[in-house]
Design an enzyme around this catalytic site. Structure first.
Site, mmCIF file in Angstrom:
data_model
loop_
_atom_site.group_PDB
_atom_site.id
_atom_site.type_symbol
_atom_site.label_atom_id
_atom_site.label_comp_id
_atom_site.label_asym_id
_atom_site.label_seq_id
_atom_site.Cartn_x
_atom_site.Cartn_y
_atom_site.Cartn_z
ATOM 1 N N SER A 145 0.859 -1.196 0.000
ATOM 2 C CA SER A 145 0.000 0.000 0.000
ATOM 3 C C SER A 145 0.893 1.244 0.000
ATOM 4 C CB SER A 145 -0.852 -0.036 1.272
ATOM 5 O OG SER A 145 -1.387 1.227 1.568
ATOM 6 N N TYR A 158 -2.853 -0.858 10.084
ATOM 7 C CA TYR A 158 -2.765 -1.042 8.627
ATOM 8 C C TYR A 158 -1.358 -0.681 8.134
ATOM 9 C CZ TYR A 158 -4.293 -0.786 3.723
ATOM 10 O OH TYR A 158 -4.440 -0.970 2.369
HETATM 11 P P1 NDP Z 1 -11.814 -5.063 -0.941
HETATM 12 O O1 NDP Z 1 -12.454 -4.794 0.373
HETATM 13 O O2 NDP Z 1 -12.564 -4.852 -2.182
HETATM 14 O O3 NDP Z 1 -11.227 -6.541 -0.969
HETATM 15 C C1 NDP Z 1 -10.663 -7.153 0.160
HETATM 16 C C2 NDP Z 1 -10.625 -8.632 -0.103
HETATM 17 O O4 NDP Z 1 -10.015 -9.292 0.996
HETATM 18 C C3 NDP Z 1 -12.021 -9.218 -0.286
HETATM 19 O O5 NDP Z 1 -12.010 -9.943 -1.472
HETATM 20 C C4 NDP Z 1 -12.202 -10.095 0.936
HETATM 21 O O6 NDP Z 1 -12.902 -11.276 0.619
HETATM 22 C C5 NDP Z 1 -10.773 -10.452 1.286
HETATM 23 N N1 NDP Z 1 -10.610 -10.780 2.704
HETATM 24 C C6 NDP Z 1 -10.654 -9.944 3.770
HETATM 25 N N2 NDP Z 1 -10.474 -10.625 4.910
HETATM 26 C C7 NDP Z 1 -10.323 -11.928 4.559
HETATM 27 C C8 NDP Z 1 -10.100 -13.127 5.287
HETATM 28 N N3 NDP Z 1 -9.990 -13.124 6.629
HETATM 29 N N4 NDP Z 1 -9.979 -14.274 4.592
HETATM 30 C C9 NDP Z 1 -10.097 -14.293 3.257
HETATM 31 N N5 NDP Z 1 -10.298 -13.206 2.503
HETATM 32 C C10 NDP Z 1 -10.415 -12.027 3.155
HETATM 33 O O7 NDP Z 1 -10.501 -4.161 -0.911
HETATM 34 P P2 NDP Z 1 -9.365 -3.838 -1.988
HETATM 35 O O8 NDP Z 1 -9.568 -4.585 -3.231
HETATM 36 O O9 NDP Z 1 -9.251 -2.386 -2.021
HETATM 37 O O10 NDP Z 1 -8.073 -4.395 -1.217
HETATM 38 C C11 NDP Z 1 -7.319 -5.493 -1.663
HETATM 39 C C12 NDP Z 1 -5.905 -5.341 -1.129
HETATM 40 O O11 NDP Z 1 -5.335 -4.155 -1.668
HETATM 41 C C13 NDP Z 1 -5.817 -5.210 0.387
HETATM 42 O O12 NDP Z 1 -4.669 -5.881 0.852
HETATM 43 C C14 NDP Z 1 -5.680 -3.719 0.584
HETATM 44 O O13 NDP Z 1 -5.039 -3.401 1.784
HETATM 45 C C15 NDP Z 1 -4.829 -3.365 -0.616
HETATM 46 N N6 NDP Z 1 -4.845 -1.965 -0.989
HETATM 47 C C16 NDP Z 1 -6.004 -1.331 -1.407
HETATM 48 C C17 NDP Z 1 -5.943 -0.008 -1.785
HETATM 49 C C18 NDP Z 1 -7.122 0.728 -2.294
HETATM 50 O O14 NDP Z 1 -7.013 1.952 -2.505
HETATM 51 N N7 NDP Z 1 -8.257 0.099 -2.524
HETATM 52 C C19 NDP Z 1 -4.698 0.760 -1.725
HETATM 53 C C20 NDP Z 1 -3.564 -0.002 -1.276
HETATM 54 C C21 NDP Z 1 -3.656 -1.304 -0.927
HETATM 55 P P3 NDP Z 1 -14.392 -11.554 1.248
HETATM 56 O O15 NDP Z 1 -15.240 -10.406 0.788
HETATM 57 O O16 NDP Z 1 -14.767 -12.875 0.665
HETATM 58 O O17 NDP Z 1 -14.179 -11.570 2.724
#
Ligand code: NDP
Length: 255
Positions: A145, A158
Site C-alpha cells: 500500500s 494497517y
Molecule cells: P476489498 O475490500 O474490495 O477486498 C478485500 C478482499 O479481501 C475481499 O475480497 C475479501 O474477501 C478479502 N478478505 C478480507 N479478509 C479476509 C479473510 N480473513 N480471509 C479471506 N479473505 C479475506 O478491498 P481492496 O480490493 O481495495 O483491497 C485489496 C488489497 O489491496 C488489500 O490488501 C488492501 O489493503 C490493498 N490496498 C487497497 C488499496 C485501495 O485503494 N483500494 C490501496 C492499497 C492497498 P471476502 O469479501 O470474501 O471476505
C-alpha cells in the site's frame, strides 16, 4: 515477446480474488492464460468472480478460506493442488483496515488487521513454498500500500502491516531465490474499491485530496493491477525479486 508473458498451464491462487484489486489481478492472470483459484470468505461474491473470469475464457474456480486461520490456509493450498495438480503463482491480496488513531485502536482490532494483512501472507507463502520448490519455481506477489511508505494518523495497524509486508517480501525473496521463486510486492495507490468506498465515508475530504495529489489526476481501478500482475507472475520477471513497485499514478513521487 508474447510467450514471455504467457501464463498458459500455470495455476494461480489469488486471496481476496473475489472483488476489488484481487479481481483485477485475477482478470490479468486469467487473460494471460493462467487457471485462477479465487480464494475468499464470501462464497456468493466468489461465484460471481468465477463467472467473470470464465467469461474471459479462463479456467477458474473458488475456494472458501479465512486467511487468518492456518488450517483453512493449508486446506486452500491442498485443494488447489489437488484440483489442478500444481501451484505456480500466489497473490497475497486479502486485506482489511480499521481507521482509528493509535490511542483509540483496541488490541482486538490491531490483531485483526495484522493477522489479515500480514500474518496471512506468511501462512499462505509457507503453505505454498513446498509445492513451488518441488515444481522448480514459482511467483509470489504481496499487496502492500502507500502505507508501506507513508503514515497517516488514523491507520496504525494497517500501516504496520503494510510496512511489514514489504520487509517480509524481501526476506522471502532472499530465502527462496535459489529455488527460482521470485517474491515481489505491489504498492497500490488510491484505488476505487469497497475498501476505499468506506474510507471516503469515514475520512472527510479524502476523495478530493487523493485527486489533488495524484499526478495522473484520477483514482486507480482494479484493472490497473492486471499488467503488473502478469509481469510479476511471468517469465518476463525471472530476475526481478524483492522489489516493491508502486501502482499509484505517481502519488508516491509527487513532491
Ligand atoms: P476489498 O475490500 O474490495 O477486498 C478485500 C478482499 O479481501 C475481499 O475480497 C475479501 O474477501 C478479502 N478478505 C478480507 N479478509 C479476509 C479473510 N480473513 N480471509 C479471506 N479473505 C479475506 O478491498 P481492496 O480490493 O481495495 O483491497 C485489496 C488489497 O489491496 C488489500 O490488501 C488492501 O489493503 C490493498 N490496498 C487497497 C488499496 C485501495 O485503494 N483500494 C490501496 C492499497 C492497498 P471476502 O469479501 O470474501 O471476505
Amino acid at each position: 515477446m508474447k510467450t514471455m508473458f504467457d501464463l498458459t498451464g500455470k495455476v494461480a491462487i489469488v486471496t481476496g480474488g473475489n472483488g476489488g484489486i484481487g479481481l483485477g489481478v485475477a482478470r490479468g492472470l486469467a487473460s494471460a492464460g493462467a487457471a485462477v483459484v479465487v480464494a475468499g470468505r464470501n462464497a456468493t461474491k466468489s461465484a460471481a468472480a468465477v463467472r467473470n473470469l470464465a467469461a474471459l475464457g479462463a479456467t477458474a474456480g473458488q475456494i472458501e478460506v479465512d486467511v487468518r486461520d492456518e488450517t483453512s490456509v493449508r486446506s486452500m493450498v491442498a485443494s488447489a493442488v489437488a484440483r489442478h495438480g500444481r501451484l505456480d503463482i500466489l497473490v497475497n491480496n486479502a486485506g482489511i483496515n480499521v481507521r482509528k488513531p493509535p490511542h483509540e485502536i483496541a488490541l482486538s482490532e490491531w490483531t485483526q488487521v495484522i493477522e489479515t494483512n500480514l500474518t496471512s501472507a506468511y501462512l499462505c507463502s509457507h503453505a505454498a513454498y513446498p509445492h513451488m520448490k518441488a515444481a522448480g519455481g514459482g511467483k509470489i506477489v504481496n499487496i502492500g500500500s502507500m502505507m508501506s511508505i507513508f503514515g497517516t494518523s488514523y491507520t496504525p495497524a494497517y500501516a504496520a502491516s503494510k510496512g511489514g509486508i514489504v520487509q517480509f517480501t524481501k526476506a522471502c525473496a532472499t530465502a527462496w531465490a535459489r529455488d527460482n521463486i521470485q517474491v515481489n510486492a505491489v504498492l497500490p495507490g488510491w484505488i476505487d474499491t469497497d475498501l476505499t468506498t468506506r474510507a471516503r465515508q469515514e475520512v472527510a475530504g479524502l476523495h478530493d485530496r487523493v485527486l489533488a495529489r495524484t499526478p495522473a489526476g484520477r483514482w486507480g481501478t482494479p484493472d490497473d493491477h492486471a499488467g503488473i500482475a502478469v509481469f510479476l507472475c511471468s517469465r518476463a520477471s525471472d530476475f526481478v525479486t524483492g522489489t516493491a513497485i508502486p501502482v499509484d499514478g505517481g502519488y508516491s513521487v509527487q513532491g
